[in-house]
Structures are given as structure tokens and as C-alpha cells.
Write an enzyme that holds these catalytic residues in place. Structure first.
Site, PDB file in Angstrom:
ATOM      1  N   GLN A  67      16.682  -9.530  13.095  1.00 39.64           N
ATOM      2  CA  GLN A  67      16.204 -10.912  13.060  1.00 39.64           C
ATOM      3  C   GLN A  67      16.668 -11.749  14.251  1.00 39.64           C
ATOM      4  O   GLN A  67      16.001 -12.709  14.627  1.00 39.64           O
ATOM      5  CB  GLN A  67      16.650 -11.597  11.762  1.00 39.64           C
ATOM      6  N   CYS A  84       9.673  -9.359  -4.612  1.00 41.23           N
ATOM      7  CA  CYS A  84       8.920  -8.974  -5.811  1.00 41.23           C
ATOM      8  C   CYS A  84       8.865  -7.458  -5.917  1.00 41.23           C
ATOM      9  O   CYS A  84       8.645  -6.775  -4.927  1.00 41.23           O
ATOM     10  CB  CYS A  84       7.510  -9.538  -5.756  1.00 41.23           C
ATOM     11  N   THR A 126      14.437   0.002   9.280  1.00 34.81           N
ATOM     12  CA  THR A 126      15.014   0.730   8.148  1.00 34.81           C
ATOM     13  C   THR A 126      15.543   2.085   8.580  1.00 34.81           C
ATOM     14  O   THR A 126      16.681   2.461   8.245  1.00 34.81           O
ATOM     15  CB  THR A 126      13.967   0.896   7.036  1.00 34.81           C
ATOM     16  N   HIS A 181       8.135  -5.312  15.355  1.00 32.21           N
ATOM     17  CA  HIS A 181       7.211  -6.310  14.815  1.00 32.21           C
ATOM     18  C   HIS A 181       7.848  -7.675  14.604  1.00 32.21           C
ATOM     19  O   HIS A 181       7.146  -8.650  14.340  1.00 32.21           O
ATOM     20  CB  HIS A 181       6.557  -5.806  13.515  1.00 32.21           C
ATOM     21  N   SER A 216      13.683  -4.059  15.584  1.00 30.66           N
ATOM     22  CA  SER A 216      12.372  -3.716  15.044  1.00 30.66           C
ATOM     23  C   SER A 216      11.302  -4.434  15.854  1.00 30.66           C
ATOM     24  O   SER A 216      11.378  -5.649  16.054  1.00 30.66           O
ATOM     25  CB  SER A 216      12.280  -4.121  13.569  1.00 30.66           C
ATOM     26  N   THR A 263       6.791  13.605  16.913  1.00 28.75           N
ATOM     27  CA  THR A 263       6.021  13.129  18.056  1.00 28.75           C
ATOM     28  C   THR A 263       6.156  11.621  18.203  1.00 28.75           C
ATOM     29  O   THR A 263       5.972  10.874  17.233  1.00 28.75           O
ATOM     30  CB  THR A 263       4.524  13.488  17.894  1.00 28.75           C
ATOM     31  N   ASN A 289      18.140 -12.592   7.383  1.00 27.50           N
ATOM     32  CA  ASN A 289      16.688 -12.628   7.442  1.00 27.50           C
ATOM     33  C   ASN A 289      16.084 -13.779   6.653  1.00 27.50           C
ATOM     34  O   ASN A 289      14.981 -14.237   6.954  1.00 27.50           O
ATOM     35  CB  ASN A 289      16.104 -11.298   6.938  1.00 27.50           C
TER      36      ASN A 289
END
Length: 386
Positions: free
Chosen positions: A180, A323, A78, A202, A200, A238, A152
Site C-alpha cells: 500500500q 465479506c 499474496t 495493481h 503489487s 513461465t 491497507n
């Protein structure tokens, strides 16, 4: 005496939301956490932290065919997307062209910019309309074009290189959200022709809370977080040294394992055949897609109920709708393809580095059995009413 039955282990098929963390990532992060030096410090612990960050920078750069100096670490996709858009605007972009199925963090950042926006439509498969892009680029003013490499939800892969040629010819800036696609298919910023590209950690089996903005050689990022001079003065704060170190190892492992991801295509296709036979509609099924992603939708069974049913069966997947405050929103991806009737009934299964073939079988069998039972209940109610 009746023998006890061992319950089946849960199936995790939600890698597009967040991949399971790789063991090697946990190992390098644990070491970095134990050391805990500040990368801006000049003492030994600080130098070790700096070395971890620069190693990770090189690992992430190699994954996308970039020079390490082009990689700026962020808090995630993001922030990286927001900084990419800000960089394009600073470079003189006066208007925005945004893909209709773009991730909300890109679409919302575009709206927040206050610049004029045109939506780049997609066809019934979810693929961008290149002719419409060429038409939109003819308008006056330098344009920033935002196109995600792979959707995604559906996994549909966009013709980014072809779009890049149109954008370059018009003197624009191409921003590519590759969150993705990276680690699932080969991604090279130079071959794609992107000016800015985002990742990203993760999604690759790294930790949450770390990402990267990668710029084409010769371009400069705009700072959106102000303060000290970390990340060569381009991103204050940092550095998350353990997270960055984990991101780097995840990138290295993803590049190593890239060829093996193709096995998911066969497993996914077999599962797809089962859910189609049971009545599911495959979103993006006619387009080139990520090998690990299946997005099925139906008109008479909403996403939340599907998710609960599968979760009770030990299968973890994602809904095709988001949601917010307990209210279900239709899938923007499905809406963009014109299938309004299916927009609230999407379900996404996505595999990753720890997925095995049987995980896909269990998902498909559970979904098909549940949907057949759901339809049978509906038919029975209809007969009772009649």
C-alpha cells in the site's frame, strides 16, 4: 422545453483496492501481448520478452532503492508475502511476531507455517507498540517480524525503520509488506532496514496478477513454486511478460509522480473535515497516514449499506469490513485499535493518479448527506416507537 441534465461521471476512490490502469501501462502491455514471446526461448521473440522483463526489473528496483538482482517477480502481493515468510523460516527463524493489523495474506501465511506466533499490538491510532516489540524480541529463538509499511484500510504508516533497529539488534528477520505504501510515499528498502519487502502492480496503476518480492542484499529467497528455473531458479513458471512489463512502467510512472501525490493530502483533509462534522470517526486520524487514504467509521450504519448508498450516488469506495459467503466481518484494523463499536461501520476512500479534487468533494458531500439522512430516519423511528 426543459433542458436535459448531463449525469455526473462516476467517482472512483478505491485505489487502495485496485488502481485504475495507467494509459502508458496499457500501451506497453498491448505491445508485449502482440509479440507474445516466451522469455526462456533463445529466438528473437524470446529475447525481446526477456528484455521487457529485465527492463521492468530495473524499474521496480529503482522504485524501492534496490538492486535489480534482488527483485523476484510473483503473481502478486499474496504470493510475494508467502515467499518472504518462507525465506525467513529457511534462514533459521523459529518463531513469528506479526503486527495486529497485518493484511490477512500475511497473518494467514503465518498461521499456516505452524510456527509459534505472537501478535504485536497497536495503540488506539493503529501504530505498533515499539516497547512491546522489544519485549517480544527478548524471547529465545530467532524471530521473523512482519510489519506492513502502511495499513491497507486506515493508511497508517508504521515506524518501520525504528522497528528494524530493534529486530536487527535481536538477530531477527524483518518482513515488510509495502503493497500500500509504494507509489504513495517514498520507499527505500535500505533506509527501512527490511530484509524482505513486497509489492503489487495493481496498486500502482499496473495490471492485476503481478507482484514482486524484494530481498536485502546478501539474502536468498526460498522457492515455493517448483519446476523450471525461471526467476534465477527462485520462482518456477513461465513469466507473465505483458503483466511484468506493465508493472515496470507503473513503477516508473509512480516514481515520477511521487511528489504530486501530496496534493491528495489537502483534498483528503478537506473531505475528512466534512465527514467528521457530519458525525464520522476517522480511524488512524491521530497518526501519520498515506496522503491518499481516508477511513471513516460510525457505529449505527454498517459498511454494506454505506457502500450501496454511495454507489447509487455514483461514488465507488470500499467498506472497512470484508465479506465472506455473504457474511460481513468486522474490520480487523478497527478491532485492533479497541473500537469494537465501530468495527462493522468502516468506509475507506482512497485516491490515485487519475483522481481530481472534485472527486473528494463529491465523496464527502454524498457521505455526509447520506449519514445525516440515515440518522434522521432512525430518530423518526425511535419517536414512532416511543
Amino acid at each position: 422545453m426543459t433542458a436535459s441534465l448531463t449525469p455526473l461521471a462516476p467517482v472512483y476512490l478505491d485505489y487502495n483496492a485496485s488502481a485504475l490502469v495507467r494509459p502508458e501501462v496499457l500501451e506497453v502491455m498491448t505491445k508485449a501481448l502482440a509479440d507474445n514471446g516466451n522469455a526462456s526461448a533463445v529466438h528473437a521473440a524470446g529475447r525481446r520478452a526477456r528484455a521487457r522483463i529485465e527492463t521492468a526489473r530495473a524499474q521496480v528496483a529503482e522504485l524501492v532503492g534496490a538492486d535489480p538482482t534482488a527483485v523476484i517477480f510473483t503473481s502478486g502481493g499474496t504470493e510475494a508475502n508467502a515467499q518472504g515468510l518462507a525465506s525467513a523460516l529457511t534462514a533459521g527463524c523459529e518463531r513469528l511476531i506479526v503486527c495486529a493489523t497485518e493484511h490477512p495474506c500475511v497473518a494467514e501465511a503465518a498461521i499456516a507455517s505452524g510456527k509459534p506466533i505472537k501478535v504485536l499490538p497497536v495503540d488506539s491510532r493503529g501504530v505498533i507498540d515499539l516497547k512491546k516489540l522489544a519485549e517480544l524480541l527478548k524471547a529465545p529463538g530467532k524471530a521473523m517480524v512482519a510489519i506492513h509499511h502502511a495499513n491497507n484500510e486506515s493508511g497508517v504508516i508504521q515506524p518501520v525503520a525504528e522497528a528494524a533497529r530493534l529486530v536487527k539488534a535481536a538477530g531477527g528477520w524483518l518482513h515488510v509488506d509495502a503493497v500500500q505504501s509504494v507509489g504513495k510515499i517514498a520507499v527505500d528498502i535500505r533506509l527501512l532496514g527490511a530484509d524482505s519487502l513486497t509489492l503489487s502492480g495493481h496498486k500502482l496503476g499496473g495490471p492485476q496478477g503481478v507482484g514482486a518480492l524484494v530481498l536485502r542484499e546478501g539474502l536468498t529467497a526460498t522457492r515455493i513454486l517448483h519446476g523450471p528455473g525461471q526467476e534465477r531458479g527462485l520462482r518456477a513458471g513461465t513469466e507473465n511478460t505483458p503483466g511484468i512489463a506493465g508493472f515496470g512502467v507503473a513503477a516508473q510512472s509512480s516514481l515520477r509522480d511521487l511528489a504530486s501525490v501530496e496534493a491528495h493530502r489537502v483534498w483528503r483533509d478537506d473531505a475528512e473535515a466534512v465527514v467528521k462534522a457530519a458525525g464520522g470517526v476517522i480511524i488512524g486520524g491521530g497518526a501519520e497516514r498515506l496522503p491518499n487514504t481516508l477511513f471513516v467509521a460510525v457505529s449505527d450504519w454498517d459498511s454494506p449499506r454505506q457502500l450501496i448508498t454511495l454507489d447509487l450516488a455514483g461514488v465507488m469506495v470500499s467498506g472497512g469490513s470484508a465479506c465472506n459467503s455473504g457474511k460481513t466481518k468486522p474490520s480487523r484494523t478497527i478491532l485492533a485499535t479497541g473500537r469494537i463499536d465501530l468495527a462493522s461501520g468502516g468506509l475507506r476512500a482512497s485516491g490515485g493518479w487519475a483522481t481530481v479534487e472534485n472527486d473528494w468533494h463529491r465523496f464527502a458531500d454524498a457521505w455526509a448527506a447520506a449519514y445525516v439522512a440515515h440518522r434522521a430516519r432512525n430518530e423518526q423511528r425511535e419517536r414512532q416507537v416511543a
